[in-house]
Structures are given as structure tokens and as C-alpha cells.
Design an enzyme around this catalytic site. Structure first.
Site, PDB file in Angstrom:
ATOM      1  N   THR A 260       0.883  -1.150   0.000  1.00 19.18           N
ATOM      2  CA  THR A 260       0.000   0.000   0.000  1.00 19.18           C
ATOM      3  C   THR A 260       0.921   1.198   0.000  1.00 19.18           C
ATOM      4  O   THR A 260       2.106   1.063   0.259  1.00 19.18           O
ATOM      5  CB  THR A 260      -0.855  -0.041   1.301  1.00 19.18           C
ATOM      6  OG1 THR A 260      -1.729  -1.162   1.250  1.00 19.18           O
ATOM      7  CG2 THR A 260      -1.677   1.217   1.508  1.00 19.18           C
TER       8      THR A 260
ATOM      9  N   GLY B 175       1.017  -1.705   5.223  1.00 22.20           N
ATOM     10  CA  GLY B 175       1.346  -2.828   6.087  1.00 22.20           C
ATOM     11  C   GLY B 175       0.277  -3.877   6.264  1.00 22.20           C
ATOM     12  O   GLY B 175       0.335  -4.650   7.223  1.00 22.20           O
ATOM     13  N   GLY B 176      -0.732  -3.951   5.372  1.00 17.80           N
ATOM     14  CA  GLY B 176      -1.719  -5.010   5.486  1.00 17.80           C
ATOM     15  C   GLY B 176      -2.435  -4.977   6.825  1.00 17.80           C
ATOM     16  O   GLY B 176      -2.794  -3.915   7.347  1.00 17.80           O
TER      17      GLY B 176
END
Length: 514
Positions: free
Chosen positions: A322, A405-406
Site C-alpha cells: 500500500t 502494512g496489510g
């Protein structure tokens, strides 16, 4: 390395210096923070396809000098979305890669259009010009792009990356340039109903119809907030997981945190706050979720945390990439914007006409029949994207902050915001400090599949390992680097001076001001 940059009347902070420079140029031309954010994001859509792009989704928080608003530009599944078909093929969860059914209609461009329509000053064509130039004439491959470029080049439509061998190699993206030019000349319909949209419908083979792309896909929604450390912290409502950041902050504020972040109990209590906040995320998060920040529930969850040992949650509840950027302009407008493909280059499916790589945000859907987040036509999946914005008690803007970072985005922000607000650290130190995250060794989007099995990944330099192990955590030491997110922060000091920091883990990020 913890450099804080200062500026008196405007600042842009992003993962790539080319993007930050484009945003700053718009501020210098009299553009708003929203203009600068769009220009910076457009450049990132060209130069950072391993993180974001025109084929991804977008969320943003905006402080306009008086109020905070939230923009949800996450895409919806196409009219052909059929969960029964996936189940009949043997899938128990959404396909992670190489399957267009995990691609909802990309929301990025609709997000730009909505942000510009409400807060823009300069013409959209002017905002997109730096990105168009880079896509046409070429830009240097970043060190982080190189790692995934070879795999992308092997996929149909991934030819833009065939020549990438090392950082600095020239990359051109002519199809992306055409898509941006169509947007500049004909608005959002030039993109969604033009070459890109036609190619997406064809590639979907029934997953989408033209009406799915014709309907604008961005909504202004009511943001969530919580009080923490004498400030209001804001984030996105569902379908974003922003509530996890706010719940974790609210839980942690009621705990007896050590005075120093270097103490193992500091990391322990924050990690336990994150675990107790998120262990049931897969069951409760969907686009219609309400009342996740109930004070009584926050108190109940906090009461289960023990400073002396790791909590056993009691069984399962039900590497992402992202990019985040933030801008504050000379009038005090702040924009906290996050834009994503989900996993690296996304689904590794490329729209065939323009070569735009498509996200895989549909992996957030459930394939359980009747689940409130079940994959289906017109639905938005649960999202990991978690932008944040902080205001003072009088409502004035204090900070814009976020990270990639998910699943770990709320965990990273919990640490950064606690360092900033509770411990008074300068942005550069708060951003650069070593981090922990709840890790599974899987995709970066499966933390909550079995939350009691999550290992506490520790970035080198934290010094928490032995103490956390003694408290019952399984720990794993990992190198300092991008797997722990790219966080960026701009803070407004009491005298109005801006203090910002780009994450050193991004290698080519920049906080620059005027």
C-alpha cells in the site's frame, strides 16, 4: 536515522521523492492540500506500481480548517460476482493472486475526482501533468520495485517491467500515460468508460458490465474518532479496519504503560491491546458494521489484559503493499490519504489495453454463505486501509499520519501515535523507531485467522525480545525494513511550524516543505 524536516507553510510527505516533489509543486502554484495529494498520488500510481496505482482503491481524511471528513473510494464487486461459483470450484476463501474475481472496480480515480471536486483549486490536468510526463518519458526504478518487477513482467500485460534489472533503470508506462491523459481531458468517464474501462470489462469475462463502471464509486462518509492522550484521533469507518486503531488506542490509554517505549512491558501492553481489539475482526467487520467503539466493550476488553503475561484469547476468531501520503497546506488544510493494490503488484492481473495492474482487495470478502461480508455484486470488501488524523481539543489540526502494512497498519500506527502523543517524540524519532507486529508468516492479510497463533515479529533494534518471551509471547526477530510498514507523519507544532518525517524503510521517501 530519525530525521525530522521542518517547514513554515506547507509540507508533503510520501514514499517517493518524485511524488513529494510533485505535490510540493502544486502547493507552490497555489493549490490546496487536496491538489497536492492528488498530484503526489498520481505520480505514485506511475512510479510505485508495487504499492498502489490506478487499478487500486483509496481512502482519505480531510481537515478543512474546521471539520474532519472522510472519503471512501473503495471499489465494489462487479455485477457478475458469484460466490456459489467460487465455492463450486473448491475455494474456501477468495483467490489471492491471478484471479480477476478478487478485483473490485478500482476506486482510486473516483477518489481523486471526489477529492478534487470538493477541495481542489487547480485544474485536474495540471495536477496530473507530472505523472503523465514520468509515465511517458520514463522514471528510475526504485529499489523496492526491483524485487517484484521480474514476476510482474512474466504476467500477460506486464511488459512495462521487462527491462527492470536494478534500481535506477528507466521505466516507461505508455498505457498508464494514456489513461491519465484520458482522465485529464474527459474526467472520470474518460478513465472508467474509456480504454481502461473497456479493457477491464473484456478481461472480466462477465465479472463486470459497463454500468458497474459508469456509476461513481466514491462516498463522503462520517469518520470515526476516539479520545486518546488528550487529543481526538480520527480514522475511517467500516468497511475500513480503522476502528482497530481507535479501539487499540482507547484500550491502551487505560493501561499503566511504562515511561519508556524501550521497556518490554510497553510493547507487551500495546500488542495485547491490538490483539484484544482485533481477534474477532473477521466476524464483525463488514461495510454495514455499527457501534464498534462502544465504551463498555472497550472497558471489558481492557479488563482482560494482564501486564504480567500474554492473554489466551480462547481459539480462533473468524505481505501486503500500500502507499500512504499526507499533506498540509499554508491555509491549514490537512489530507491523510492511503491508496493500495493490497498485495504488492496486486492480483498480478493486468488490464490488457493499458497495462495497469489491478488490485486484489476482494481478498477481504468471505466465502461463507450468509456471512455479512460475503462476496457478491455491488458489495465492498472489508479493507485493511487505515488512514489517521489527529486534532487538538479545540478542533484544530495536530497531525496527519498513516502507513502501509496489510493487517498490521493499526498496530504500526498505535506505536507511532503513542510515541508522538504520550511520549512527546519528534516525528522523525517516532517514525524511525523499531516496531513490533502480529505476524503469521503468511500473506500479511491472515493475522486474524488464528489470532492466538500469531507470533510477535520484532524489528531489530527494539530490545524487547527477552522480556516479551518471559511474558509468554512467541517472538521472531526480523531485519529492519519495509515489512514493518512505511509510515509518514506531519505534525503541526503549537507555533504553527510543520514537522514531518518520511519512513526511512521506504528508501526513497521524502518529507519536503515550503
Amino acid at each position: 536515522m530519525h530525521n525530522t524536516r521542518y517547514a513554515p507553510s506547507g509540507m508533503v510527505c510520501s514514499v517517493d521523492h518524485l511524488a513529494s516533489a510533485a505535490g510540493l509543486a502544486m502547493l507552490e502554484r497555489g493549490g490546496s492540500a487536496a491538489d497536492a495529494a492528488i498530484a503526489a498520488n498520481a505520480v505514485l500510481a506511475v512510479v510505485a506500481p508495487h504499492m498502489c496505482g490506478l487499478g487500486g482503491d483509496l481512502f482519505a481524511l480531510v481537515h478543512d480548517g474546521a471539520t474532519v471528513t472522510a472519503l471512501n473510494a473503495s471499489g465494489r464487486a462487479g455485477s457478475g460476482a458469484d460466490p456459489a461459483r467460487l465455492r463450486a470450484e473448491g475455494h474456501t476463501r477468495m483467490p489471492h493472486l491471478h484471479d480477476i474475481r478478487s478485483v473490485t472496480v478500482p476506486g482510486c480515480v473516483d477518489g481523486w475526482a471526489s477529492l478534487h471536486g470538493r477541495h481542489g483549486r487547480l485544474p485536474m490536468a495540471e495536477l496530473l501533468a507530472p505523472a503523465i510526463r514520468l509515465a511517458s518519458a520514463g522514471f528510475p526504478a526504485s529499489p523496492l520495485m526491483v524485487a517484484g518487477a521480474a514476476n510482474a513482467a512474466r504476467r500477460p500485460g506486464g511488459g512495462d517491467f521487462a527491462s527492470v534489472r536494478a534500481a535506477g533503470d528507466r521505466v516507461t508506462r505508455p498505457g498508464v500515460a494514456r489513461a491519465l491523459q484520458a482522465l485529464a481531458g474527459h474526467g472520470r468517464n474518460g478513465f472508467y468508460l474509456g480504454e481502461f474501462g473497456q479493457g477491464l470489462v473484456e478481461a472480466g469475462a462477465g465479472e463486470y458490465v459497463e454500468a458497474d463502471l459508469a456509476a461513481p464509486g466514491a462516498d463522503w462518509v462520517e469518520p470515526l474518532r476516539t479520545r486518546a492522550h488528550g487529543h481526538d484521533v480520527w480514522s475511517m469507518p467500516p468497511n475500513s479496519q480503522g476502528y482497530l486503531l481507535l479501539m487499540s488506542l482507547a484500550i491502551a490509554e487505560g493501561l499503566d504503560l511504562p515511561a519508556s517505549p524501550s521497556h518490554p512491558v510497553w510493547a507487551h501492553l500495546l500488542a495485547e491491546s491490538a490483539r484484544i481489539a482485533g481477534h474477532d475482526r473477521l466476524d464483525v467487520l463488514h461495510e454495514d458494521t455499527k457501534d464498534l467503539l462502544d465504551p463498555a466493550e472497550i472497558t471489558r476488553r481492557r479488563s482482560r489484559i494482564d501486564s504480567r503475561s500474554r492473554l489466551r484469547l480462547g481459539g480462533p476468531g473468524q505481505d501486503g503493499d500500500t502507499t500512504y501520503l499526507c499533506v498540509i497546506d499554508g491555509d491549514g488544510m490537512g489530507v491523510s490519504l492511503i491508496q493500495s493494490n493490497a498485495s504488492g503488484f496486486g492480483s498480478m492481473v493486468f488490464e490488457p489495453r493499458t497495462g495497469i495492474n489491478l488490485h486484489n482487495r476482494g481478498i477481504g470478502f468471505s466465502l461463507k454463505p450468509g456471512h455479512p461480508a460475503e462476496y457478491g455484486p455491488g458489495r465492498r470488501p472489508p479493507h485493511t486501509l487505515t488512514p489517521a488524523l489527529i486534532t487538538r481539543p479545540d478542533g484544530s489540526l495536530r497531525s496527519v499520519v498513516g502507513t502501509m502494512g496489510g493487517d498490521a497498519q493499526p498496530q504500526v500506527l498505535l506505536q507511532v501515535i503513542t510515541r508522538l502523543l504520550r511520549h512527546g517524540e519528534e516525528p522523525g524519532r517516532a517514525i524511525a523507531a523499531p516496531r513490533w507486529r502480529l505476524g503469521t508468516g503468511g500473506t500479511g492479510f491472515d493475522t486474524w485467522d488464528a489470532p492466538d497463533d500469531a507470533v510477535l515479529d520484532l524489528e531489530e533494534g527494539g530490545g524487547w525480545s527477552d522480556g516479551l518471551a518471559a511474558l509468554g509471547h512467541r517472538v521472531a526477530a526480523l531485519p529492519y525494513g519495509s515489512s514493518f510498514g512505511h509510515a509518514h507523519l506531519i505534525d503541526v507544532r503549537p507555533d504553527g511550524m510543520l514537522a514531518g518525517a518520511a519512513d526511512p524503510r521506504s528508501l526513497v521517501g521524502a518529507a519536503i516543505g515550503r
